[in-house]
Structures are given as C-alpha cells and as structure tokens.
Design an enzyme around this catalytic site. Structure first.
Site, PDB file in Angstrom:
ATOM      1  N   ASP A 295     -12.731 -41.659  -2.826  1.00  0.00           N
ATOM      2  CA  ASP A 295     -11.682 -42.333  -2.074  1.00  0.00           C
ATOM      3  C   ASP A 295     -12.146 -42.440  -0.611  1.00  0.00           C
ATOM      4  O   ASP A 295     -13.159 -41.876  -0.214  1.00  0.00           O
ATOM      5  CB  ASP A 295     -10.348 -41.565  -2.207  1.00  0.00           C
ATOM      6  CG  ASP A 295      -9.145 -42.502  -2.055  1.00  0.00           C
ATOM      7  OD1 ASP A 295      -9.253 -43.510  -1.317  1.00  0.00           O
ATOM      8  OD2 ASP A 295      -8.103 -42.233  -2.652  1.00  0.00           O
ATOM      9  N   GLU A 501       1.244 -43.965   0.793  1.00  0.00           N
ATOM     10  CA  GLU A 501       0.566 -42.671   0.802  1.00  0.00           C
ATOM     11  C   GLU A 501       1.398 -41.600   1.504  1.00  0.00           C
ATOM     12  O   GLU A 501       2.609 -41.533   1.334  1.00  0.00           O
ATOM     13  CB  GLU A 501      -0.847 -42.824   1.381  1.00  0.00           C
ATOM     14  CG  GLU A 501      -1.667 -43.820   0.531  1.00  0.00           C
ATOM     15  CD  GLU A 501      -3.146 -43.811   0.816  1.00  0.00           C
ATOM     16  OE1 GLU A 501      -3.755 -42.757   1.000  1.00  0.00           O
ATOM     17  OE2 GLU A 501      -3.722 -44.925   0.832  1.00  0.00           O
TER      18      GLU A 501
END
Ligand SMILES: *[C@@H]1O[C@H](CO)[C@@H](O)[C@H](O)[C@H]1NC(C)=O
Ligand SMILES: *[C@@H]1O[C@H](CO)[C@@H](O)[C@H](O)[C@H]1NC(C)=O
Ligand SMILES: *[C@@H]1O[C@H](CO)[C@@H](O)[C@H](O)[C@H]1NC(C)=O
Ligand SMILES: *[C@@H]1O[C@H](CO)[C@@H](O)[C@H](O)[C@H]1NC(C)=O
Ligand SMILES: *[C@@H]1O[C@H](CO)[C@@H](O)[C@H](O)[C@H]1NC(C)=O
Length: 615
Positions: A295, A501
């Site tokens: 990521d 997020e």
C-alpha cells in the site's frame, strides 16, 4: 548530375536501413508468438539489477517525469486519490498524460512498458464526468478506466468489515464473508471472463477493454480492534482463515492479477512484514502467480513511527514477499536502499527475480507489450448513458427499506407522485458530493453539486413527481414552518458527510448535524420518509418511532435517480441488509452469528414493495 545525386541518396538510405535491420536483432521477448515463459526468461536474462529494481518501483504521477522514467527504468506509475492531470480533465487529457509516461518507458534500452494504476473503487471515481457507482459495487468500471488509457485498478476491496466504526467500512461488501466471497465476481467484470483452460493462481486479463484487478487488503484489514484504521487485528488462526481469508481463495481462483497488502497487523505483526502469510500462504499454499503490491508508503509503516528505519522497512517488506512497492514519491531512496541490500546479499537475487517475473507475467498477460499506448477509441464510454443506467439500477437494488408505515397495514411507500404539496428536506437531499462519499474526485470526497456530473436526490424527485405536484425544498426547516404548510408528506435525506480511510474512523457513528433536528422537526409534524445516506449503519434508534418510513441508501453515487425510482414505485424495494444495524455504539462490535445479538435491524432484513402498475 541530378540523377546521380538521387541514386546516391537512395544508396545511402539503403545502407542506413541495412544497418538498422542488422542491428535490430531478433528479440524473443518482443515476439507475441513465443510462449509467455520463454518471453519472460528471455527478457529477464537481458535485465540489469537496476532495470529489475526499476520494475519493482511504483511512483506517483506527479514525480513521473520523462527523465525519471528513463533514468530509473520505472515499472509502474499511479494516481493517488485525487491526483489528476488537470481539474475536470477529459478522457483525452488522461490518455495524453498516460501515453507520455508510457513513451518514456518505451524509450528505455529494453522498452518495457510501465503499468499505470488508479483507485477506481466505485466507478472511475477520480475522473470528472465518470459514472460514480454505489460504493463497493464496481459494475462496468473497467471500460471507463480503459477509456482514460489506464489498465490497472486497485479494486476490489474484499475486506470483511467487522466493526462499522472503521472509516473504510463502506469499501467492504459485508460483515459476512460469504457475501464478500460472492462479490469477488467483480474480478471477472474488471478482468474479463476466465478462459476454460486457465490454471489456478495464474493472472488473467481479457483484452483492451479490461483492466488488471487488485484484491485488497491482505489480510484482516476489516478486523482491527474498535475499527481503528490500519490497526491491529486480534484474532486466532481459525478466525483469520475462516472470516478474512476466504475471499482471497475465490479471488485467486478467479485469476486476480495483483494483491495489495494491508497496513494493519495480525496479532501485533505488520502484514507488510508477514512472510508466512504473504510468501508462505498466498504465494505458496494458494499458488498465487500474479504480483503482490504494497500500500501507499506501506513499507514505511512497518516501523513505528513510520520511516524510522527505512533500510529495515525495505528489507522486511521485500523479504516478506512484496513484489512492487508503492513508494510513491521518494523513489531514489527506495531504489538505493534496495540496491544496497541486494549488493550486501541481505536480499538474495532470487527474491528480486521472483518479484520481476511476477510483474512481467502480469504485463505480458495483459498484452501491454503489444498494446502499450492507449487510443481514443473508448473515450465515449466515460460517463456514458448506458453506464449511468447501470449505476442507476445498482442504486435501486442496493437500497434497503427498513420501515414502511407506523403499522404494516398503512405503508407510506411507494409515495404518490401526484400530491398538492410535498416537502424535501435534509442536508443530503441536494448534494452530489455527499451522496458520492469519499474517494470521489478527491481522496476525501467533497461537498456540493459542482464536483462532477450526476443527479441529486432532490432533482431526481422533481423529475419523478407529477408536474402538478409542488415540491418545496428546505434543508433544515423549523417545526412551525412544516406545520403551517400542510404538506402531504415529506422526504428527509440526512446522513454522514464524506470521508476516507482513517478520517472516517468514528466512535459515535452519529448522523451529521443538523440531521437529527431535521428529522425531529419534520417527522414530528408531517408523515415522513427518512433516507439515510451513509457509509455504514449509524445511530437511528432515538428517531425510529417518529419516522414513518426509513430507507438506508448507503452512498449511492452519481445516479440519484435510482433513489426516486423506488421511492415512487417505478420499481420495488428488494435490498437486504448486508450489515447488522446496531441500536447503540456500545454494542459494537456485533455481527451476525454473535452470541449476544440484539440489533435494531438484523443482518439480512429489508422490506419489499411492489412496483406501481401504470394506468
Ligand atoms: C493502534 O492504535 C493505537 C492508538 O492509536 C496505537 O497506539 C497503536 O500503535 C496502534 N497499533 C497498531 C498495530 O497499529
Ligand atoms: C536499521 O535496520 C537495519 C536492518 O535491519 C539494521 O542493520 C540497522 O542497525 C538499523 N538501524 C538503526 C539505526 O536502528
Ligand atoms: C528522500 O530520501 C533521502 C534519503 O533518506 C533524503 O535524503 C531526501 O531528503 C528524501 N527526499 C525527499 C524529497 O523526501
Ligand atoms: C460527459 O460525458 C458524456 C458522455 O461521454 C458527454 O456527452 C458529456 O458532454 C460530458 N459532460 C461534460 C460536462 O463533460
Ligand atoms: C462524533 O465523532 C466525530 C469524530 O469522530 C466528531 O467530529 C463529532 O463531533 C462527534 N459527534 C458527537 C455528537 O459527539
């Protein structure tokens, strides 16, 4: 004289051509007739360490200049959330940007094409005028991504969200892994249908209108304590393999090309450094043959605080089995660090070769070597009417009717289209940005109707009701206004404001103000349907008794018309809850099958209505 000069020129030209022909030796890896293993082997043996490490490096478009692409042999470029070539860029602008970067990659010694990736997680959501699908439903995303010249989407997210306090819960299909497993069908939607002779674990991408997909985030991202983003998933092996892993079995059987590692930890160990699970289980046991990608700055976060010891991060991440690193900006630091680790024999050459082989396998499979550059043939697909109709259908089918009338014998829905005067209220009634949620144009999403092209719920209602019906719209009317107006009924649209997020982590899960007072003011005075626009279940228990009808609309995206389609009975409600709707946050985490299960609306619930027959 003139004659002589011309033949002289022809002769010189001939000599030059001959030289070019002789020099352009036959390159096996460039020959599509060769089997893929032969092409990979041939290319690998020509590559220097520098070129191999370049393939493992993924950088952000903002730093991907022609010089950088050429000097470092960069293998992949991405758009971070909201990173676009220009505000409101067209499909052509995107194609030109991607092609410029690609031409730089092709001009290197071996001419290995780069692969451009983007977070297209609910439609091609970074792109102006793209069709924005309901979150987690990615139908037809592939064509719109390809329409902008991009061949790789960081989707689907196959997280099993076990706690709605998690800010990424809306990226998860369900708390139930069985539903998440069935939704991995989306991989065929993105990559194309798997051929009958495909082998388990081998990546597959169909053709020029498909994209490489990415199952994420491996593994346990939806199981962190109290739903804290990127935190620790505390669960035994049975829980990990029984709840969070199964959708990976399906994704790999379905030929997913790439897998992204999770920021989170499993029982205290960072997934980005978990060799047993990434190399041992995913690549070993499950036979995954595509590439594993980190990521965004994922390896940096192996240490606490992030980037505390980058050498350690690179060593641990690459040794764990990460093949491509989403750096994304300080590429020299990554390249230098990895090069040194290889030169010092800390990371064996065999690990680098495994990574590069996997990356090349995906690139060859996709036909990137044969078709590295995008053309304009698909630009009309972006935001096309056909895709918008499909998204509208997805909206209709994703809405869940939780309550319909104060008693079952007096349903409020479907609403009559013909009524003297109706009220549409609430912060979310006329806000395209709110109904699209996070990961829309901007990483965090945004408010307002100028964000992109679409239909708000208010404008959809106006289009749907009879022309004789007066639609009064007020965001937060007071009770007296509502009482004095004698409305036939009201539609109240409230919910959460966009987030993505960790910015979406919430311990209270409340409807954003003034939503609760709008519900109280309106529903206390007139028959009302409340439409909740949110990324997850939110606190509703205090208001349910006041509300006549209640609809969970989730984050429906750009096609608000789908909401009006079912409210007014052009179509029936069919959706069922893929999540447990809690009564109060102190019950969390609470999932279907738990011993103590006392929800407001249980998993799987959802009332239905019949479409109203015309004439
Ligand atoms: C989880 O969150 C807590 C509180 O923010 C933090 O102190 C801890 O380091 C995090 N743990 C992990 C594994 O990220
Ligand atoms: C950073 O990590 C490397 C590799 O594990 C180690 O050799 C080095 O001592 C560490 N540096 C510091 C300052 O801790
Ligand atoms: C990149 O990393 C190097 C090495 O740690 C550091 O010196 C440099 O300042 C960094 N550059 C940027 C732009 O962050
Ligand atoms: C959006 O895309 C459609 C379909 O390609 C096109 O007809 C329309 O002009 C575009 N609208 C804007 C504002 O760019
Ligand atoms: C709920 O939490 C959010 C942040 O997570 C905060 O912004 C908001 O003010 C809180 N709402 C209430 C009613 O406490």
């Amino acid at each position: 004289m003139r004659r002589y000069s011309i033949s002289m020129k022809v002769f010189v030209l001939f000599c030059c051509l001959w030289a070019v022909i002789v020099e352009a030796e036959y390159l096996k890896y460039k020959d599509p007739k060769q089997p893929m293993v032969t092409r990979i082997k041939d290319l690998m043996k020509r590559m220097t360490l520098e070129e191999k490490i370049g393939q493992m490096t993924q950088i952000e478009r903002k730093v991907a200049s022609v010089d950088v692409m050429k000097q470092y042999f960069i293998g992949s470029v991405l758009s971070g959330g909201g990173s676009v070539p220009a505000p409101k860029a067209s499909a052509e602008d995107w194609i030109n940007m991607v092609n410029d970067i690609q031409m730089a990659a092709l001009s290197t010694r071996l001419g290995i094409p780069m692969i451009y990736g983007i977070d297209a997680v609910h439609g091609h959501n970074n792109v102006y005028n793209a069709t924005i699908f309901p979150h987690n439903i990615g139908l037809a995303t592939a064509l719109e991504v390809r329409a902008t010249g991009i061949p790789y989407a960081f989707a689907p997210c196959i997280a099993v969200c076990r706690d709605p306090r998690w800010g990424r819960c809306y990226e998860s299909y369900s708390e139930d892994h069985k539903i998440v497993r069935t939704m991995t069908e989306i991989i065929h939607g993105l990559q194309g249908d798997l051929p009958a002779n495909s082998r388990k674990g081998v990546p597959f991408v169909g053709g020029k209108s498909n994209v490489a997909a990415c199952a994420k985030h491996f593994v346990g991202d939806g199981g962190t304590v109290r739903g804290i983003d990127e935190n620790n998933t505390v669960i035994n092996s049975n829980g990990l393999y029984g709840i969070h892993m199964p959708a990976y079995y399906d994704s790999i059987i379905k030929g997913v090309s790439t897998v992204m590692v999770s920021y989170s930890s499993w029982n205290g160990e960072k997934m980005h450094a978990n060799r047993d699970l990434v190399t041992g289980f995913l690549k070993g046991k499950l036979n995954f043959r595509g590439f594993v990608i980190s990521d965004w700055q994922g390896i940096d976060r192996i240490t606490s605080p992030p980037h505390a010891n980058y050498t350690y991060s690179v060593q641990a991440g690459v040794s764990a089995g990460i093949d491509m690193v989403m750096v994304p900006t300080n590429y020299t630091e990554f390249i230098d660090t990895l090069t040194q680790l290889v030169k010092d024999s800390v990371i064996p050459m065999s690990r680098i070769d495994d990574a590069v082989k996997r990356i090349l396998r995906v690139k060859f499979t996709m036909g990137l070597f044969e078709n590295p550059l995008a053309d304009l043939s698909l630009v009309n697909q972006l935001g096309s009417q056909e895709h918008r109709e499909l998204a509208r259908e997805a909206v209709r089918k994703s809405l869940v009717l939780l309550k319909n009338g104060k008693s079952a014998s007096q349903p409020l829905l479907p609403l009559p289209k013909k009524a003297p005067k109706i009220l549409v209220a609430g912060s979310h009634a006329d806000n395209l940005g709110y109904q699209c949620g996070g990961w829309t144009i901007e990483w965090q999403g945004a408010a307002g109707n100028d964000l992109t092209v679409g239909t708000t719920i208010l404008s959809a209602i106006k289009k749907t009701v009879d022309p004789s019906t007066q639609v009064v719209s007020q965001q937060n009317p007071d009770a007296n206004f509502v009482k004095s107006n004698e409305f036939d009924y009201a539609v109240v649209v409230v919910g959460e404001v966009p987030y993505a997020e960790m910015f979406g982590d919430s311990t209270n899960l409340t409807i954003t103000d003034p939503g609760p007072s709008t519900i109280n003011n309106v529903c206390g005075a007139v028959k009302c349907v409340v439409v909740v626009v949110s990324g997850r279940p939110v606190v509703l228990e205090p208001y349910v008794d006041k509300i006549d009808a209640l609809v969970a609309a989730w984050l429906p995206g750009s096609e608000g018309q789908g909401v009006a389609d079912v409210l007014f009975g052009d179509y029936g409600f069919t959706g069922k809850l893929a999540r447990t709707w809690f009564k109060s946050v102190d019950q969390l985490p609470m999932n279907v099958g738990d011993r103590h299960y006392d929800p407001l609306f249980p998993f799987g619930s959802g009332l239905t209505t019949q479409p109203v027959k015309m004439n």
